[in-house]
Design a protein around this motif. Structure first.
Motif, PDB file in Angstrom:
ATOM      1  N   PRO A  43       0.758  -1.018  -0.114  1.00  0.00           N
ATOM      2  CA  PRO A  43      -0.112   0.061  -0.128  1.00  0.00           C
ATOM      3  C   PRO A  43       0.927   1.353  -0.011  1.00  0.00           C
ATOM      4  CG  PRO A  43       0.093  -1.145   2.247  1.00  0.00           C
ATOM      5  CD  PRO A  43       0.668  -1.924   1.163  1.00  0.00           C
ATOM      6  N   ILE A  44       0.511   2.128  -0.598  1.00  0.00           N
ATOM      7  CA  ILE A  44       1.270   3.327  -0.958  1.00  0.00           C
ATOM      8  C   ILE A  44       0.070   4.488  -1.160  1.00  0.00           C
ATOM      9  CG2 ILE A  44       2.933   5.016  -2.435  1.00  0.00           C
ATOM     10  CD1 ILE A  44       3.772   2.252  -3.573  1.00  0.00           C
ATOM     11  N   HIS A  45       0.270   5.654  -0.248  1.00  0.00           N
ATOM     12  CA  HIS A  45      -0.702   6.589  -0.067  1.00  0.00           C
ATOM     13  C   HIS A  45      -0.564   7.450  -1.435  1.00  0.00           C
ATOM     14  CE1 HIS A  45      -2.724  10.206   1.354  1.00  0.00           C
ATOM     15  NE2 HIS A  45      -3.075   9.230   2.481  1.00  0.00           N
ATOM     16  N   LEU A  46      -1.788   7.829  -1.711  1.00  0.00           N
ATOM     17  CA  LEU A  46      -1.845   8.564  -3.420  1.00  0.00           C
ATOM     18  C   LEU A  46      -1.136   9.964  -3.130  1.00  0.00           C
ATOM     19  CD1 LEU A  46      -3.387   8.756  -5.735  1.00  0.00           C
ATOM     20  CD2 LEU A  46      -5.142  10.072  -4.709  1.00  0.00           C
ATOM     21  N   ASN A  47      -0.946  10.576  -1.932  1.00  0.00           N
ATOM     22  CA  ASN A  47       0.031  11.606  -1.878  1.00  0.00           C
ATOM     23  C   ASN A  47       1.249  11.409  -2.202  1.00  0.00           C
ATOM     24  OD1 ASN A  47      -2.393  13.170  -0.889  1.00  0.00           O
ATOM     25  ND2 ASN A  47      -1.827  13.151   1.172  1.00  0.00           N
ATOM     26  N   VAL A  48       1.850  10.456  -2.312  1.00  0.00           N
ATOM     27  CA  VAL A  48       3.410  10.062  -2.739  1.00  0.00           C
ATOM     28  C   VAL A  48       3.325  10.458  -4.222  1.00  0.00           C
ATOM     29  CG1 VAL A  48       4.816   8.104  -2.992  1.00  0.00           C
ATOM     30  CG2 VAL A  48       3.701   8.499  -0.790  1.00  0.00           C
ATOM     31  N   PHE A  49       2.307  10.026  -4.845  1.00  0.00           N
ATOM     32  CA  PHE A  49       2.228  10.133  -6.105  1.00  0.00           C
ATOM     33  C   PHE A  49       1.873  11.619  -6.775  1.00  0.00           C
ATOM     34  CE2 PHE A  49       1.291   5.768  -5.386  1.00  0.00           C
ATOM     35  CZ  PHE A  49       2.278   5.158  -6.192  1.00  0.00           C
ATOM     36  N   LEU A  50       0.948  12.258  -5.864  1.00  0.00           N
ATOM     37  CA  LEU A  50       0.634  13.549  -6.059  1.00  0.00           C
ATOM     38  C   LEU A  50       1.927  14.457  -5.902  1.00  0.00           C
ATOM     39  CD1 LEU A  50      -2.786  13.825  -4.491  1.00  0.00           C
ATOM     40  CD2 LEU A  50      -2.316  13.638  -6.916  1.00  0.00           C
ATOM     41  N   GLU A  51       2.684  14.145  -4.964  1.00  0.00           N
ATOM     42  CA  GLU A  51       3.850  15.091  -4.669  1.00  0.00           C
ATOM     43  C   GLU A  51       4.824  15.082  -5.964  1.00  0.00           C
ATOM     44  OE1 GLU A  51       5.899  13.752  -1.061  1.00  0.00           O
ATOM     45  OE2 GLU A  51       4.074  14.406   0.082  1.00  0.00           O
ATOM     46  N   MET A  52       4.782  13.881  -6.598  1.00  0.00           N
ATOM     47  CA  MET A  52       5.587  13.772  -8.029  1.00  0.00           C
ATOM     48  C   MET A  52       5.069  14.919  -8.832  1.00  0.00           C
ATOM     49  SD  MET A  52       5.785  10.057  -8.261  1.00  0.00           S
ATOM     50  CE  MET A  52       6.792   8.670  -7.390  1.00  0.00           C
ATOM     51  N   ILE A  53       4.011  15.275  -8.882  1.00  0.00           N
ATOM     52  CA  ILE A  53       3.423  16.262  -9.780  1.00  0.00           C
ATOM     53  C   ILE A  53       2.943  17.425  -9.029  1.00  0.00           C
ATOM     54  CG2 ILE A  53       2.948  14.315 -11.627  1.00  0.00           C
ATOM     55  CD1 ILE A  53       0.125  14.635 -10.578  1.00  0.00           C
ATOM     56  N   ALA A  54       3.551  17.844  -8.197  1.00  0.00           N
ATOM     57  CA  ALA A  54       3.217  19.120  -7.315  1.00  0.00           C
ATOM     58  C   ALA A  54       3.550  20.530  -8.093  1.00  0.00           C
ATOM     59  CB  ALA A  54       3.695  19.066  -6.015  1.00  0.00           C
ATOM     60  N   LYS A  63      -5.871  16.470 -10.859  1.00  0.00           N
ATOM     61  CA  LYS A  63      -4.551  15.612 -10.593  1.00  0.00           C
ATOM     62  C   LYS A  63      -4.885  14.371 -10.006  1.00  0.00           C
ATOM     63  CE  LYS A  63      -1.214  19.358  -9.660  1.00  0.00           C
ATOM     64  NZ  LYS A  63      -0.338  19.817  -8.661  1.00  0.00           N
ATOM     65  N   VAL A  64      -5.756  14.187  -8.929  1.00  0.00           N
ATOM     66  CA  VAL A  64      -6.018  13.048  -8.277  1.00  0.00           C
ATOM     67  C   VAL A  64      -6.915  12.188  -9.453  1.00  0.00           C
ATOM     68  CG1 VAL A  64      -7.784  11.858  -6.737  1.00  0.00           C
ATOM     69  CG2 VAL A  64      -6.330  14.067  -6.096  1.00  0.00           C
ATOM     70  N   LYS A  65      -7.775  12.583  -9.961  1.00  0.00           N
ATOM     71  CA  LYS A  65      -8.330  11.722 -11.075  1.00  0.00           C
ATOM     72  C   LYS A  65      -7.473  11.304 -12.277  1.00  0.00           C
ATOM     73  CE  LYS A  65     -11.825  12.131 -14.861  1.00  0.00           C
ATOM     74  NZ  LYS A  65     -12.914  12.940 -15.401  1.00  0.00           N
TER      75      LYS A  65
END
Length: 78
Positions: A43-54, A63-65
């Motif tokens: 399990p990896i929190h979605l915020n990890v990925f959102l930070e990559m495209i901050a 961005k979430v979609k």
């Protein structure tokens, strides 16, 4: 709004989505630890990925979609 305005904005949105997808994929593959965690279905929190495209200027809900859709596609290819 003319047809050219609509298609132009659609192309821009499509280009932005493609750019985000490519950036996420490149960032994941470049981070060996994260890539291995994905391969192990940890399990990896979605915020990890959102930070990559901050740095991308876009509403958070968009961005979430896009991130969720991209991850769904990528998981089947890893």
């Amino acid at each position: 709004m003319s047809d050219s305005d609509v298609s132009g904005s659609m192309d821009t949105e499509g280009d932005l989505k493609t750019m985000l997808e490519e950036k996420l994929k490149a960032s994941i593959v470049a981070d060996e630890e994260l890539h291995l965690r994905i391969l192990r279905y940890e399990p990896i929190h979605l915020n990890v990925f959102l930070e990559m495209i901050a740095d991308v200027k876009m509403r958070k809900d968009e961005k979430v979609k896009i991130t969720k859709g991209t991850l769904d596609k990528l998981v089947s290819h890893f």
